[in-house]
Design an enzyme around this catalytic site. Structure first.
Site, short mmCIF file in Angstrom:
data_model
loop_
_atom_site.label_atom_id
_atom_site.label_comp_id
_atom_site.label_asym_id
_atom_site.label_seq_id
_atom_site.Cartn_x
_atom_site.Cartn_y
_atom_site.Cartn_z
N HIS A 34 0.83 -1.21 0.00
CA HIS A 34 0.00 0.00 0.00
C HIS A 34 0.86 1.25 0.00
O HIS A 34 2.02 1.23 0.43
CB HIS A 34 -0.88 0.01 1.24
CG HIS A 34 -0.08 -0.05 2.51
ND1 HIS A 34 0.44 -1.24 2.99
CD2 HIS A 34 0.34 0.91 3.36
CE1 HIS A 34 1.13 -1.00 4.09
NE2 HIS A 34 1.10 0.30 4.33
N HIS A 115 5.35 6.43 -1.18
CA HIS A 115 6.14 5.21 -1.32
C HIS A 115 5.32 3.97 -0.99
O HIS A 115 4.29 4.05 -0.33
CB HIS A 115 7.36 5.26 -0.40
CG HIS A 115 7.01 5.14 1.06
ND1 HIS A 115 6.54 6.19 1.81
CD2 HIS A 115 7.04 4.07 1.90
CE1 HIS A 115 6.32 5.78 3.05
NE2 HIS A 115 6.61 4.49 3.13
#
Lengths: 170, 170
Positions: A34, A115
């Site tokens: 995620h 990220h």
């Protein structure tokens, strides 16, 4: 309860991230790969409904947008986290800011660096080995983000999705 | 890709189910505790958008409803699965039927028995021991179902939520 707000990338990118996470990320089995928009924060069960109203309203204000990753990066020396680094995106930054401005809870400790974590809690030696072998890799993952998810954490540390918010859907 | 449609019960019931799943369910780390509405089926990535339109339309036709579980049960001799058994509910049965009638894919192999699995792939001896000690337990879990989720499976066997469908939300 503990809540979090994330973007799940495409299945393809999740599978790719998991091929590393399996070895390098102790959270591998607790949550799919995620991109975090809001790290875990506390809210009561009563507040969760109110949160969904706010997030629904926010999701309507944004149109689907592109994200792009071409390399690995690391948060060392802050911590030994290795991740897919995403290129700066004004829309993504705005979405993250609006969500964090409108939902109470601790302000993020760090500046927003979009990220997807693929390794964490690595020893200095492990980090050096793994990042050393990955950092020269180049790739080109580009995809459309058209939704984000509100999650809550179970007692065993794993996360369940409470609700999906589609961007631009009225 | 492989898809599935499930209801996640409340955090409380998921935590309770996980206290057993941790020991007795090899799928413990692949998906949170769930009540299956449509078992895994195949669809292409192109078809998933069309599916969400159908599921959205179905979710609008149903109002939130109650589910209630008061005991454990087992699918033995068909298979050694132990589960929270849910009492018959016309709305839940109708929801399951409408979803399965409107989405292509294999028809369910078995009659619909609303349940949350807490143990599976047990040997006959394990099943006998575990079910023997659980079957006399009585409890009263009653809660409101106001949403269901469309999930897809990653290559490692774990499941990610694609979208949430709220019942009765226009």
């Amino acid at each position: 309860m503990k809540l979090g707000i994330v973007i799940f990338p495409s299945k393809k990118l999740q599978d790719e991230a998991n091929s590393y996470r399996k070895r390098y990320d102790p959270n591998y089995s607790l949550i799919p790969p995620h991109l975090t928009l809001k790290p875990s924060f506390h809210a009561s069960e009563d507040q969760i409904e109110q949160l969904t109203v706010i997030l629904d309203e926010i999701s309507n204000r944004f149109e689907p947008f592109q994200i792009k990753s071409t390399k690995f990066s690391s948060f060392k020396p802050v911590n030994n986290v290795i991740y897919f680094k995403f290129e700066a995106s004004e829309v993504l930054e705005e979405l993250q800011k609006v969500i964090n401005d409108n939902i109470s809870g601790d302000m993020p400790e760090y500046a927003f660096v979009p990220h997807i974590t693929i390794g964490q809690e690595l020893s200095n030696d492990e980090h050096s080995d793994v990042y050393g072998s990955l950092r020269m890799n180049q790739f080109n993952y580009e995809e459309t983000v058209d939704r984000f998810h509100l999650l809550y954490q179970l007692e065993n540390g794993s996360w369940t999705v409470y609700e999906t918010f589609r961007l631009g859907k009225e």
